[in-house]
Design an enzyme around this catalytic site. Structure first.
Site, short mmCIF file in Angstrom:
data_model
loop_
_atom_site.label_atom_id
_atom_site.label_comp_id
_atom_site.label_asym_id
_atom_site.label_seq_id
_atom_site.Cartn_x
_atom_site.Cartn_y
_atom_site.Cartn_z
N LYS A 111 0.84 -1.21 0.00
CA LYS A 111 0.00 0.00 0.00
C LYS A 111 0.86 1.24 0.00
O LYS A 111 0.55 2.23 -0.66
CB LYS A 111 -0.92 0.01 1.22
CG LYS A 111 -1.92 -1.14 1.25
CD LYS A 111 -3.31 -0.70 0.82
CE LYS A 111 -4.24 -1.87 0.58
NZ LYS A 111 -4.70 -2.52 1.80
N LYS A 194 -4.43 -13.09 -8.29
CA LYS A 194 -5.74 -13.22 -7.62
C LYS A 194 -6.80 -12.26 -8.16
O LYS A 194 -6.49 -11.22 -8.74
CB LYS A 194 -5.56 -13.02 -6.12
CG LYS A 194 -5.46 -11.60 -5.66
CD LYS A 194 -5.85 -11.50 -4.19
CE LYS A 194 -6.28 -10.09 -3.85
NZ LYS A 194 -7.04 -9.96 -2.63
N LYS A 197 -10.35 -6.28 -6.18
CA LYS A 197 -10.88 -5.01 -6.65
C LYS A 197 -9.80 -4.14 -7.28
O LYS A 197 -10.01 -3.54 -8.33
CB LYS A 197 -11.52 -4.25 -5.47
CG LYS A 197 -13.00 -4.53 -5.36
CD LYS A 197 -13.52 -4.12 -4.00
CE LYS A 197 -13.05 -5.07 -2.94
NZ LYS A 197 -13.80 -5.13 -1.72
#
Ligand code: ADP
Ligand code: TRP
Length: 328
Positions: A111, A194, A197
């Site tokens: 992040k 994977k 979103k």
């Protein structure tokens, strides 16, 4: 009965990764455990500091939880920000977490790379808030997908450290819980690891049949099997993962044999997956529509859920205050 808790951030609609990786377990567990499920709206502030209509975003997930089959009579559903007690525990737990170990968490590093202008303290202490979510109910089991393993390790660390520092056996060490023998990872169909979103490769529970079919038919493949009984490359194995999850054993065996004798046509495989996926998603989609239109019901369920969660958290916080030495 053992306690179970889990949550999902309200940053969009639920997709198949969320469903098969987490929510399906929630639904199965509600009969056998003392469950609570929540919507992690505080956590979404770590990446979306100005989240727009956050109450509506929470309602979206709530409607989707209900549509998937969570029964609030068995498993109360609440919104994280309705239970302020969590913050007090978050504070105590943060006092025992060290900068170095928080900085080493993979999701933090990822992040931080993705939002270099907003490497905030909430992002750094994300695992502590998650630990507070879990430990406030003294939960034993937490159904989550594979990507949460490290956060769960941090939650166990928080529990152990609190117990050690104060010389108590107060917090149980919460365990990740998977229904199958190992953690499920729902792949993306674009060859990018994977489904997620932020990957922009999701099939959503709200998608209609046509959209689902289109997304499946577009899945990345290769030129086809050449040598009998050869191992499958990742993009093809991804399709078989879907087949294993949504189709019956006989269908799986049929396509597996076709792969092994090199007669498999990917178009047929995709059509099968799309049809079986639609069978799973269509009834959920209908229920989502029903619950989404029922704002009063959603708000009532969240209010009642919050009452149960608050009572559970208050009992824990009072004990924690007593253990540390604060006035109760
Ligand atoms: P996203 O990656 O789309 O942002 P979240 O991080 O909000 O999804 O995940 C919510 C829950 O769904 C977590 O328990 C997570 O482990 C699970 N989950 C998300 N994507 C997948 C996936 N592709 N496979 C398995 N579980 C998943
Ligand atoms: N970190 C989880 C996710 O990204 C969401 C979450 C927050 C959670 N608090 C939790 C999951 C407590 C389980 C238990 O999906």
């Amino acid at each position: 009965m053992e306690k179970v808790v889990s949550g999902i951030r309200p940053t969009g609609n639920l997709h198949l990764g969320n469903y098969f990786g987490a929510v399906k377990s929630f639904v199965k567990m509600q009969d056998d455990y003392d469950c609570m499920f929540f919507i992690a709206d505080w956590h979404s502030l770590t990446t979306h500091p100005k989240p727009g209509d956050i109450q509506q975003s929470a309602r979206t997930i709530l409607a989707e939880y209900l549509a998937c089959g969570i029964d609030p009579k068995k498993a109360p559903i609440y919104v994280q920000s309705d239970v302020r007690e969590t913050i007090e525990l978050y504070l105590y737990l943060n006092m025992n977490m060290y900068l170095g170990e928080l900085e080493r968490v993979t999701t933090f590093k990822e992040k931080a790379r993705k939002q270099p202008d907003n490497v905030n303290a909430g992002l750094l202490t994300y695992p502590t808030l998650m630990a507070a979510d879990i430990l406030q109910h003294r939960a034993a089991k937490v159904p989550v997908g594979k990507d949460q393993e490290q956060n769960m390790e941090m939650a166990r660390k928080c529990a152990r450290r609190f117990n050690n520092i104060y010389g108590v056996e107060f917090f149980p060490e919460p365990q990740n819980f998977y229904f199958s023998d190992k953690a499920i990872k729902i792949p993306g169909l674009d060859g990018s690891g994977k489904m997620g979103k932020s990957e922009g490769n999701c099939i959503y529970l709200r998608d209609d049949d046509k959209t689902i079919s289109k997304k499946v038919m577009k899945a990345v493949t290769d030129e086809g099997p050449k040598t009998p009984n050869s191992p499958r490359p990742e993009v093809i194995e991804n399709l078989f993962t879907f087949l294993r999850i949504v189709s019956d054993d006989e269908t799986y065996r049929y396509f597996d044999e076709k792969w092994n004798d090199c007669t498999l046509r990917y178009g047929d495989l995709k059509k099968q997956i799309a049809a079986d996926l639609c069978k799973v998603v269509a009834p959920i989609r209908e229920q989502i529509e029903y619950y989404s239109a029922n704002t009063d019901l959603l708000d009532r369920i969240a209010r009642e859920g919050a009452e149960v969660a608050r009572a559970s958290a208050q009992a824990t916080i009072n004990e924690v205050r007593r253990i540390i030495g604060f006035r109760v």
